[in-house]
Design an enzyme around this catalytic site. Structure first.
Site, mmCIF file in Angstrom:
data_model
loop_
_atom_site.group_PDB
_atom_site.id
_atom_site.type_symbol
_atom_site.label_atom_id
_atom_site.label_comp_id
_atom_site.label_asym_id
_atom_site.label_seq_id
_atom_site.Cartn_x
_atom_site.Cartn_y
_atom_site.Cartn_z
ATOM 1 N N HIS A 211 0.779 -1.352 -0.013
ATOM 2 C CA HIS A 211 0.012 -0.083 0.028
ATOM 3 C C HIS A 211 0.748 1.403 0.065
ATOM 4 O O HIS A 211 0.417 2.366 -0.106
ATOM 5 C CB HIS A 211 -0.903 0.077 1.276
ATOM 6 C CG HIS A 211 -0.218 0.206 2.650
ATOM 7 N ND1 HIS A 211 0.272 -0.951 3.202
ATOM 8 C CD2 HIS A 211 0.200 1.173 3.368
ATOM 9 C CE1 HIS A 211 0.698 -0.543 4.415
ATOM 10 N NE2 HIS A 211 0.903 0.818 4.343
HETATM 11 C C1 UD1 Z 1 -2.375 5.210 5.643
HETATM 12 C C2 UD1 Z 1 -1.112 5.752 6.206
HETATM 13 C C3 UD1 Z 1 0.139 4.685 6.291
HETATM 14 C C4 UD1 Z 1 -0.482 3.243 6.791
HETATM 15 C C5 UD1 Z 1 -1.754 3.075 5.994
HETATM 16 C C6 UD1 Z 1 -2.104 1.598 6.780
HETATM 17 C C7 UD1 Z 1 -0.638 8.012 6.331
HETATM 18 C C8 UD1 Z 1 -0.078 9.213 5.550
HETATM 19 N N1 UD1 Z 1 -0.472 6.859 5.460
HETATM 20 O O1 UD1 Z 1 -1.736 4.929 4.354
HETATM 21 O O2 UD1 Z 1 1.206 5.368 6.965
HETATM 22 O O3 UD1 Z 1 0.606 2.394 6.648
HETATM 23 O O4 UD1 Z 1 -2.735 4.028 6.385
HETATM 24 O O5 UD1 Z 1 -2.940 1.029 6.108
HETATM 25 O O6 UD1 Z 1 -1.294 8.346 7.272
HETATM 26 N N2 UD1 Z 1 -9.227 4.281 1.243
HETATM 27 C C9 UD1 Z 1 -10.580 3.485 1.197
HETATM 28 N N3 UD1 Z 1 -11.171 3.115 2.359
HETATM 29 C C10 UD1 Z 1 -10.583 3.367 3.603
HETATM 30 C C11 UD1 Z 1 -9.454 3.972 3.612
HETATM 31 C C12 UD1 Z 1 -8.787 4.270 2.626
HETATM 32 O O7 UD1 Z 1 -10.876 3.223 0.013
HETATM 33 O O8 UD1 Z 1 -11.364 2.857 4.628
HETATM 34 C C13 UD1 Z 1 -8.388 4.712 0.074
HETATM 35 C C14 UD1 Z 1 -8.908 6.137 -0.413
HETATM 36 O O9 UD1 Z 1 -9.132 6.246 -1.773
HETATM 37 C C15 UD1 Z 1 -7.728 6.838 0.058
HETATM 38 C C16 UD1 Z 1 -6.552 5.741 0.006
HETATM 39 O O10 UD1 Z 1 -7.219 4.571 0.266
HETATM 40 O O11 UD1 Z 1 -7.553 7.991 -0.722
HETATM 41 C C17 UD1 Z 1 -5.453 6.056 0.692
HETATM 42 O O12 UD1 Z 1 -5.790 6.128 2.232
HETATM 43 P P1 UD1 Z 1 -4.943 7.131 3.137
HETATM 44 O O13 UD1 Z 1 -5.530 6.923 4.643
HETATM 45 O O14 UD1 Z 1 -4.938 8.448 2.777
HETATM 46 O O15 UD1 Z 1 -3.555 6.372 3.331
HETATM 47 P P2 UD1 Z 1 -3.015 4.933 3.054
HETATM 48 O O16 UD1 Z 1 -2.503 4.519 1.900
HETATM 49 O O17 UD1 Z 1 -4.276 4.005 3.652
HETATM 50 N N1 UDP Z 2 -3.339 -6.536 8.348
HETATM 51 C C1 UDP Z 2 -4.633 -7.284 8.564
HETATM 52 N N2 UDP Z 2 -5.623 -7.411 7.447
HETATM 53 C C2 UDP Z 2 -4.728 -7.308 6.097
HETATM 54 C C3 UDP Z 2 -3.449 -6.996 6.274
HETATM 55 C C4 UDP Z 2 -2.872 -6.373 7.167
HETATM 56 O O1 UDP Z 2 -5.305 -7.239 9.741
HETATM 57 O O2 UDP Z 2 -5.384 -7.801 5.221
HETATM 58 C C5 UDP Z 2 -2.796 -6.275 9.588
HETATM 59 C C6 UDP Z 2 -1.474 -6.691 9.852
HETATM 60 O O3 UDP Z 2 -1.353 -8.008 10.470
HETATM 61 C C7 UDP Z 2 -0.831 -5.640 10.847
HETATM 62 C C8 UDP Z 2 -1.543 -4.311 10.301
HETATM 63 O O4 UDP Z 2 -2.555 -4.896 9.599
HETATM 64 O O5 UDP Z 2 -1.197 -5.729 12.261
HETATM 65 C C9 UDP Z 2 -0.282 -3.577 9.354
HETATM 66 O O6 UDP Z 2 -1.255 -2.510 8.919
HETATM 67 P P1 UDP Z 2 -0.825 -1.705 7.637
HETATM 68 O O7 UDP Z 2 0.005 -2.717 6.821
HETATM 69 O O8 UDP Z 2 -2.153 -1.481 6.956
HETATM 70 O O9 UDP Z 2 0.021 -0.551 8.193
HETATM 71 P P2 UDP Z 2 1.667 -0.289 8.350
HETATM 72 O O10 UDP Z 2 1.940 -1.123 9.418
HETATM 73 O O11 UDP Z 2 2.335 -0.557 7.249
HETATM 74 O O12 UDP Z 2 1.329 1.104 8.829
#
Ligand code: UD1
Ligand code: UDP
Length: 370
Positions: A211
């Site tokens: 992601h």
């Molecule tokens: C965010 C965090 C990242 C973390 C990740 C965990 C920041 C800058 N980034 O990244 O550090 O590792 O979460 O998963 O805070 N979206 C959906 N549904 C949701 C949430 C998001 O469709 O419930 C889509 C939207 O199109 C959105 C995109 O995902 O624009 C990105 O979501 P965002 O929260 O901005 O950043 P992540 O890539 O999820």
């Molecule tokens: N995770 C989950 N379901 C998924 C993918 C990840 O429960 O489909 C869990 C994973 O085990 C870990 C956390 O989500 O506990 C990590 O989140 P993510 O990778 O979104 O964020 P990051 O750690 O990179 O900030």
């Protein structure tokens, strides 16, 4: 003593769950301390499979408020959280604010706390990738600079913080709350039916998550990774629960031509924590850029290939099962092949990743503030 904790995005839920349990234990044991805790969900993540499922899986109390900010640019999202969180704090008047991790919700709420002169503590402080193109690195540096006390997962974090001028008496090496959640949840995975649902019997499989903007936002890089995964799927089943950011990019960048669900390559929606842990613990290998998953695979002893050029979690490399492989197609395939041939990096458990970190954090907070 009123403590307000903040969650917003998927990895925050695993971090706050054990801390709330530890607070509940203290409240039950010692009601005279008059500790109260409340939970704010910023709404940064909002799909059921990115948020609600974790409240159920991890026994987290319902949030006292959901700010419902949703998605946006970094500034839009951070500013929206700040405006709404400030209003909530002015009404609730907490004595202490707790933020975890490195997402935009972490940054926004620590700025609000500092401006309202409410002490803020940061759980998972001091991690540094030294890569400021990574949005989380900005969030980490600012949050740490504003925090009154900083709880760290590994010894090098204190060095990182001291180099930024943060005084040693504010830094507390307590271990890793993600691993508290992992140990707490492992017994519960016996009820997961995800492997049956996916038709996985005892065959080996690889588990993938992606992601990071640095992996999925550039067509060439994402395409190279997807080529590597498709190549791997000729030899081993690949299970790929797709984060919504990656899903959008697969659709938007025409990368859909590169990756197809074909029985060996399995494209599924994100799964809950108990299902993910079930998959992770029995995977032959994991390919990811996730911070939390680099840590969890180290503890589970499962080989992890991290599709990045750097990591803010070096202990998973020096002591754990993690290998940084970048995003080149051939490198991904050749490193995966090595693991499938049995050339597996073994590791050991990093110090204080013992399931008791939340207790240490709560004890320290009570010691300092109550
Ligand atoms: C965010 C965090 C990242 C973390 C990740 C965990 C920041 C800058 N980034 O990244 O550090 O590792 O979460 O998963 O805070 N979206 C959906 N549904 C949701 C949430 C998001 O469709 O419930 C889509 C939207 O199109 C959105 C995109 O995902 O624009 C990105 O979501 P965002 O929260 O901005 O950043 P992540 O890539 O999820
Ligand atoms: N995770 C989950 N379901 C998924 C993918 C990840 O429960 O489909 C869990 C994973 O085990 C870990 C956390 O989500 O506990 C990590 O989140 P993510 O990778 O979104 O964020 P990051 O750690 O990179 O900030």
């Amino acid at each position: 003593m009123k403590i307000l904790a903040v969650v917003g995005a998927r990895p925050n839920f695993m971090k706050i769950a054990p801390i709330f349990r530890a607070f509940d234990d203290v409240i039950a044991r010692d009601p005279e301390k008059n500790i109260r805790h409340a939970l704010v969900h910023t709404g940064q993540h909002y799909d059921d499979n990115m948020s609600k499922v974790f409240f159920d899986d991890l026994d987290i109390p319902r949030p006292d408020i959901n700010l419902d900010v949703g998605s946006g640019t970094h500034s839009e999202q951070t500013a929206a959280i700040m405006v709404k969180f400030e209003r909530f704090c002015e009404k609730e008047k907490p004595d202490l604010i707790m933020v975890v991790g490195d997402v935009n919700s972490t940054l926004a709420c620590s700025i609000v706390a500092a401006k309202l002169l409410i002490p803020v503590v940061h759980v998972e402080a001091g991690l540094r990738s030294f890569d400021r193109t990574m949005p989380e690195e900005i969030n980490r540096v600012v949050t740490d600079a504003l925090s009154e006390h900083l709880f760290t997962t590994s010894p090098e974090a204190a060095e990182n913080l001291k180099k930024e001028g943060i005084s040693g008496d504010k830094i507390h090496f307590v271990g890793n709350v993600m691993i508290d959640t992992l140990f707490y949840s492992l017994p519960k995975t016996k009820n997961s039916v995800i492997k049956t649902e996916l038709g996985l019997n005892d065959e080996p499989f690889a588990l993938v998550t992606l992601h990071r903007p640095s992996n999925v936002d550039t067509e060439k890089i994402f395409g190279d990774i997807l080529d590597g995964l498709m190549e791997m799927s000729k030899k081993i089943t690949v299970i790929f629960p797709i984060h919504p950011r990656a899903r959008k990019k697969i659709e938007g960048l025409n990368a859909g031509d590169k990756i197809k669900d074909n029985g060996k390559m399995r494209l599924i929606d994100p799964v809950g924590y108990l299902d993910f842990l079930t998959l992770m613990k029995s995977a032959a290998l994991v390919l990811t850029a996730s911070g939390g998953i680099q840590e969890e695979t180290t503890v589970l002893g499962v080989p992890c290939l991290t599709l990045r050029e750097n990591t803010e979690r070096p202990v998973t490399i020096t002591e754990g099962t993690n290998i940084l492989v970048g995003t080149d197609t051939e490198r991904i395939v050749s490193e995966a092949d090595r693991i499938l041939r049995g050339e597996v990096k073994t590791g050991k458990m990093p110090e204080l990743w013992d399931g008791k970190t939340a207790e240490r954090i709560v004890a320290k907070i009570i010691d300092i503030y109550c």
